[in-house]
Structure formats: C-alpha cells, structure tokens
Motif scaffolding. Structure first.
Motif, PDB file in Angstrom:
ATOM      1  N   THR A  97     -60.747  92.885 -15.172  1.00 52.78           N
ATOM      2  CA  THR A  97     -61.025  92.892 -16.605  1.00 52.78           C
ATOM      3  C   THR A  97     -60.900  91.469 -17.151  1.00 52.78           C
ATOM      4  N   PRO A  98     -61.262  91.238 -18.420  1.00 56.57           N
ATOM      5  CA  PRO A  98     -61.093  89.892 -18.982  1.00 56.57           C
ATOM      6  C   PRO A  98     -59.643  89.421 -19.008  1.00 56.57           C
ATOM      7  N   LEU A  99     -58.688  90.343 -18.942  1.00 62.26           N
ATOM      8  CA  LEU A  99     -57.272  89.978 -18.979  1.00 62.26           C
ATOM      9  C   LEU A  99     -56.662  89.815 -17.594  1.00 62.26           C
ATOM     10  N   SER A 100     -57.437  90.066 -16.556  1.00 67.26           N
ATOM     11  CA  SER A 100     -56.914  89.951 -15.190  1.00 67.26           C
ATOM     12  C   SER A 100     -56.493  88.512 -14.899  1.00 67.26           C
ATOM     13  N   ARG A 101     -55.336  88.359 -14.279  1.00 61.44           N
ATOM     14  CA  ARG A 101     -54.834  87.027 -13.932  1.00 61.44           C
ATOM     15  C   ARG A 101     -55.179  86.650 -12.498  1.00 61.44           C
ATOM     16  N   ASP A 102     -55.701  87.597 -11.750  1.00 61.32           N
ATOM     17  CA  ASP A 102     -56.140  87.342 -10.379  1.00 61.32           C
ATOM     18  C   ASP A 102     -57.499  87.977 -10.179  1.00 61.32           C
ATOM     19  N   VAL A 103     -58.239  87.461  -9.203  1.00 56.63           N
ATOM     20  CA  VAL A 103     -59.531  88.067  -8.905  1.00 56.63           C
ATOM     21  C   VAL A 103     -59.320  89.444  -8.290  1.00 56.63           C
ATOM     22  N   ALA A 104     -60.315  90.287  -8.412  1.00 61.73           N
ATOM     23  CA  ALA A 104     -60.218  91.656  -7.926  1.00 61.73           C
ATOM     24  C   ALA A 104     -60.029  91.698  -6.416  1.00 61.73           C
ATOM     25  N   GLU A 105     -59.208  92.632  -5.977  1.00 60.60           N
ATOM     26  CA  GLU A 105     -59.039  92.865  -4.547  1.00 60.60           C
ATOM     27  C   GLU A 105     -60.128  93.783  -4.009  1.00 60.60           C
ATOM     28  N   ARG A 106     -60.698  94.593  -4.883  1.00 63.96           N
ATOM     29  CA  ARG A 106     -61.707  95.548  -4.428  1.00 63.96           C
ATOM     30  C   ARG A 106     -62.863  95.612  -5.417  1.00 63.96           C
ATOM     31  N   ALA A 107     -63.983  96.099  -4.907  1.00 66.11           N
ATOM     32  CA  ALA A 107     -65.169  96.302  -5.734  1.00 66.11           C
ATOM     33  C   ALA A 107     -65.878  97.553  -5.246  1.00 66.11           C
ATOM     34  N   TRP A 108     -66.596  98.189  -6.143  1.00 61.22           N
ATOM     35  CA  TRP A 108     -67.389  99.366  -5.799  1.00 61.22           C
ATOM     36  C   TRP A 108     -68.861  98.979  -5.790  1.00 61.22           C
ATOM     37  N   VAL A 109     -69.571  99.399  -4.778  1.00 62.33           N
ATOM     38  CA  VAL A 109     -70.984  99.030  -4.635  1.00 62.33           C
ATOM     39  C   VAL A 109     -71.826 100.300  -4.578  1.00 62.33           C
ATOM     40  N   GLN A 110     -72.672 100.463  -5.578  1.00 55.97           N
ATOM     41  CA  GLN A 110     -73.517 101.650  -5.683  1.00 55.97           C
ATOM     42  C   GLN A 110     -74.967 101.286  -5.363  1.00 55.97           C
ATOM     43  N   ILE A 111     -75.479 101.813  -4.260  1.00 56.31           N
ATOM     44  CA  ILE A 111     -76.890 101.627  -3.923  1.00 56.31           C
ATOM     45  C   ILE A 111     -77.713 102.603  -4.756  1.00 56.31           C
ATOM     46  N   PRO A 112     -78.742 102.119  -5.462  1.00 54.24           N
ATOM     47  CA  PRO A 112     -79.506 102.992  -6.354  1.00 54.24           C
ATOM     48  C   PRO A 112     -80.145 104.176  -5.627  1.00 54.24           C
ATOM     49  N   GLN A 113     -80.043 105.316  -6.242  1.00 50.92           N
ATOM     50  CA  GLN A 113     -80.747 106.518  -5.821  1.00 50.92           C
ATOM     51  C   GLN A 113     -81.386 107.123  -7.063  1.00 50.92           C
ATOM     52  N   ASN A 114     -82.647 107.457  -6.976  1.00 49.41           N
ATOM     53  CA  ASN A 114     -83.339 108.002  -8.132  1.00 49.41           C
ATOM     54  C   ASN A 114     -82.619 109.233  -8.679  1.00 49.41           C
ATOM     55  N   ASN A 115     -82.564 109.309  -9.994  1.00 50.38           N
ATOM     56  CA  ASN A 115     -81.951 110.437 -10.692  1.00 50.38           C
ATOM     57  C   ASN A 115     -80.460 110.559 -10.399  1.00 50.38           C
ATOM     58  N   SER A 116     -79.797 109.423 -10.221  1.00 42.90           N
ATOM     59  CA  SER A 116     -78.344 109.417 -10.064  1.00 42.90           C
ATOM     60  C   SER A 116     -77.723 108.675 -11.234  1.00 42.90           C
ATOM     61  N   PHE A 117     -76.438 108.935 -11.473  1.00 45.86           N
ATOM     62  CA  PHE A 117     -75.769 108.439 -12.674  1.00 45.86           C
ATOM     63  C   PHE A 117     -74.412 107.857 -12.294  1.00 45.86           C
ATOM     64  N   LEU A 118     -74.209 106.576 -12.601  1.00 45.34           N
ATOM     65  CA  LEU A 118     -72.973 105.858 -12.293  1.00 45.34           C
ATOM     66  C   LEU A 118     -72.172 105.669 -13.575  1.00 45.34           C
ATOM     67  N   VAL A 119     -70.891 106.004 -13.535  1.00 41.16           N
ATOM     68  CA  VAL A 119     -69.998 105.859 -14.686  1.00 41.16           C
ATOM     69  C   VAL A 119     -68.773 105.060 -14.262  1.00 41.16           C
ATOM     70  N   PHE A 120     -68.344 104.099 -15.108  1.00 42.30           N
ATOM     71  CA  PHE A 120     -67.157 103.315 -14.783  1.00 42.30           C
ATOM     72  C   PHE A 120     -66.484 102.828 -16.057  1.00 42.30           C
ATOM     73  N   ASP A 121     -65.247 102.410 -15.931  1.00 44.36           N
ATOM     74  CA  ASP A 121     -64.453 101.905 -17.046  1.00 44.36           C
ATOM     75  C   ASP A 121     -65.206 100.769 -17.745  1.00 44.36           C
ATOM     76  N   GLY A 122     -65.319 100.851 -19.069  1.00 45.15           N
ATOM     77  CA  GLY A 122     -66.154  99.913 -19.812  1.00 45.15           C
ATOM     78  C   GLY A 122     -65.663  98.491 -19.883  1.00 45.15           C
ATOM     79  N   GLU A 123     -64.445  98.211 -19.434  1.00 42.53           N
ATOM     80  CA  GLU A 123     -63.955  96.831 -19.508  1.00 42.53           C
ATOM     81  C   GLU A 123     -64.023  96.106 -18.159  1.00 42.53           C
TER      82      GLU A 123
END
Length: 324
Positions: free
Chosen positions: A142-168
């Motif tokens: 997030t903008p307040l993070s003091r360190d870089v992220a240890e993990r990330a989520w990677v979503q490969i596009p699929q038609n008619n799919s819906f990705l939701v995540f924390d807005g910050e």
C-alpha cells in the motif's frame, strides 16, 4: 455480450471519448436507492445494471452494504503487442488533484482509496495457442508500506472472469507475451484485443467529479450528437442485457452469483528482486556487460524502480501522471 458490443473495437466510444489522446478519465455512478431499484428497464442503463445487479453481489458479503457509489472505466489493448500498464494505486483523483494544485487545505498525506478495486475481463483472454492480453499483477503493498511487497498475485486474463482485490493495493498489467510472428495482433477483432471493464467500489466518502471526461466525472450526454455511445449504454444496452420489457429489476444480494466459481489467484514470491547494475566504475568491460538501465519516460511502467517503496507513494503527488 452487451458490454462487448458497446465497447467493441469498432465502437464509436473510443473516438468520441478521446481515448487514444486523452489522459485518465472515469465515470461516477451512485448506487441506486431502495426506491430507484424498482425502476423499469428503460429507466436504468447497461452500466448501472452490470455493476450493481451482477458485480456487486460478487463482493464479500460483509462489505456490500457499505458500497455507496462506483467509479468505472474501460481499457482496450492489442493482444500480443502491448507493453502492459503502469504500476499504480487507485485513489480519489479529484481530491488528489486539489492537493497537488494546493487547492485543498487538508493533510497532503491523506489518501482515499476505493473499498475494493476490480477488473472484468471481457475479451482478449486468449485460448488454446492464443495470445493473451497480459496478466494483471497485484502487490501486497500500500502507499503506507515501509517495505516492498513479499508477494504478488498474478491473474492471467480469461474471458468473462472477474478479479476483485483490496482497493489500496499497488497493481498494474504486465507486458503480454508476443505472438511469435513478429507483428503481434492487428486488434481488429474482439478476441484480438484485451478489453477490460474496471470498477472501483466506494463508500460514502466518494463524490462525483466536476469535469466530463475527467477523474470520476459525470456521464456525458448526447445533446450535441457527438457522443452516440451514451445512447447505446442508456437505451439499447439496458434492453439487451435484461431482455426487453420484463418489468422491474431489483438488486438482490447473491442474485448475481448463480453459476459463479470462485478461484484463488496464483501467488508469486518474492514479488521484487534486486537488479545489480554498474554505475561508478572505470572498467569498460564491466560497463559494457552491466550498463545502467535507462527506460524512456513514456514507457516507464515502474517495473524497474529505485527508492522502493517510497517512490510509488511519491508518484501520487506528481502532476505528470497519466495512468489508472
């Protein structure tokens, strides 16, 4: 199908909205009140129905009642021939612009984000042997993070799919894999373009912007006949998605979840890796082997950065940003 039609490659939307030449813009849509959800199909529009009847019920149950407004926008990119999308945070751009221009007496470091951000993948998801439009990446940062992220989520596009995540959370689109033919996609057909419909779900702190084709602005009208796409959204679109005059359509929690399969998004760790470069050396061979990485500003998507994680927060308060 109705959304794919309204925002197809040949749609008037892209030229009439100035998509290829204008900076970031999005549209504000208040959540219908309990009295307005009983309106007939001719009084509701395609976007309203898509967001509040079909996508909102896919959010976690405990936050649905907190959603008071939606901010939506669309992107189109050729499959097999695009460089992705800059890493960024979804924020209240209208408020942020006032802070940048010193028109806001509030705390400069106060940022507002949607409760949830989301991506609806319409076309360009690829298939067997097909080129995908490039995966979405979301960092645990997030903008307040003091360190870089240890993990990330990677979503490969699929038609008619819906990705939701924390807005910050920090997110963007990675460069797509090329087609292997040296030319990429022409982007003339639906399946040759990565078409995505983005929605930021906001609480009570979000208001409509003042500028048409600005951040979270009002929907334009077609009074001058130069925005024909609006007519398709408000009339043809609503009838198409609901199926004509079938009477009132309300918002029912869980109503849009029939047949939906929930999947976890693949996690990548570590999310960041340090890149060794040579800067202060007189060894010509070393300079030739490990030159400083220089990225043209117009192509800098922040996949390679210095000063992380602070550089991402600092970028929010610059007036030269053209992403979202």
């Amino acid at each position: 199908d109705a959304l794919c039609e309204v925002f197809s490659p040949s749609s008037s939307y892209w030229l009439e909205s100035g998509y290829y030449s204008r900076g970031y813009y999005s549209y504000y849509l208040p959540r219908p009140s309990s009295s307005s959800v009983e309106k007939t199909t001719t009084e509701r529009n395609l976007i309203d129905i898509c967001i509040f009847d079909h996508l909102l019920p896919l959010l976690p149950l405990d936050v649905r009642s907190k959603i008071k407004a939606a901010e939506w926008w669309v992107h189109t990119r050729p499959c097999g021939a695009n460089l992705g999308h800059q890493l960024h945070f979804d924020t209240d751009e209208e408020s942020l612009n006032r802070k940048i221009n010193n028109d806001d007496d509030g705390d400069e470091k106060t940022l507002r984000h949607p409760i949830y951000s989301s991506v609806l993948y319409l076309t360009g998801g690829g298939g067997a042997g097909g080129a995908s439009g490039g995966p979405t990446i979301v960092f645990d940062q997030t903008p307040l993070s003091r360190d870089v992220a240890e993990r990330a989520w990677v979503q490969i596009p699929q038609n008619n799919s819906f990705l939701v995540f924390d807005g910050e959370l920090l997110h963007g689109v990675l460069p797509c894999r090329g087609t292997g033919n040296g030319g990429g996609s022409t982007g003339s057909n639906d399946d040759e373009r990565r078409l995505t419909f983005m929605v930021g779900f906001w609480g009570s702190d979000k208001r409509c912007g003042t500028q048409v084709y600005g951040p979270c602005g009002p929907m334009p009208t077609n009074d001058d006949g130069k925005t024909s796409w609006v007519e398709r959204v408000t009339k043809e679109g609503a009838a198409a998605i609901i199926g004509g005059d079938e009477g009132p359509r309300g918002i029912v929690d869980g109503g849009g979840c029939a047949g939906v399969v929930m999947n976890d998004v693949p996690v990548v760790t570590p999310a960041w890796e340090e890149v060794e470069v040579s800067s202060d050396t007189n060894d010509d061979d070393e300079v030739e082997c490990c030159p400083l990485l220089e990225i043209p500003s117009g192509l800098d998507h922040r996949f390679f950065v210095r000063g992380a994680p602070d550089c991402f927060r600092e970028s929010l308060f610059r007036d030269d940003e053209e992403f979202a």
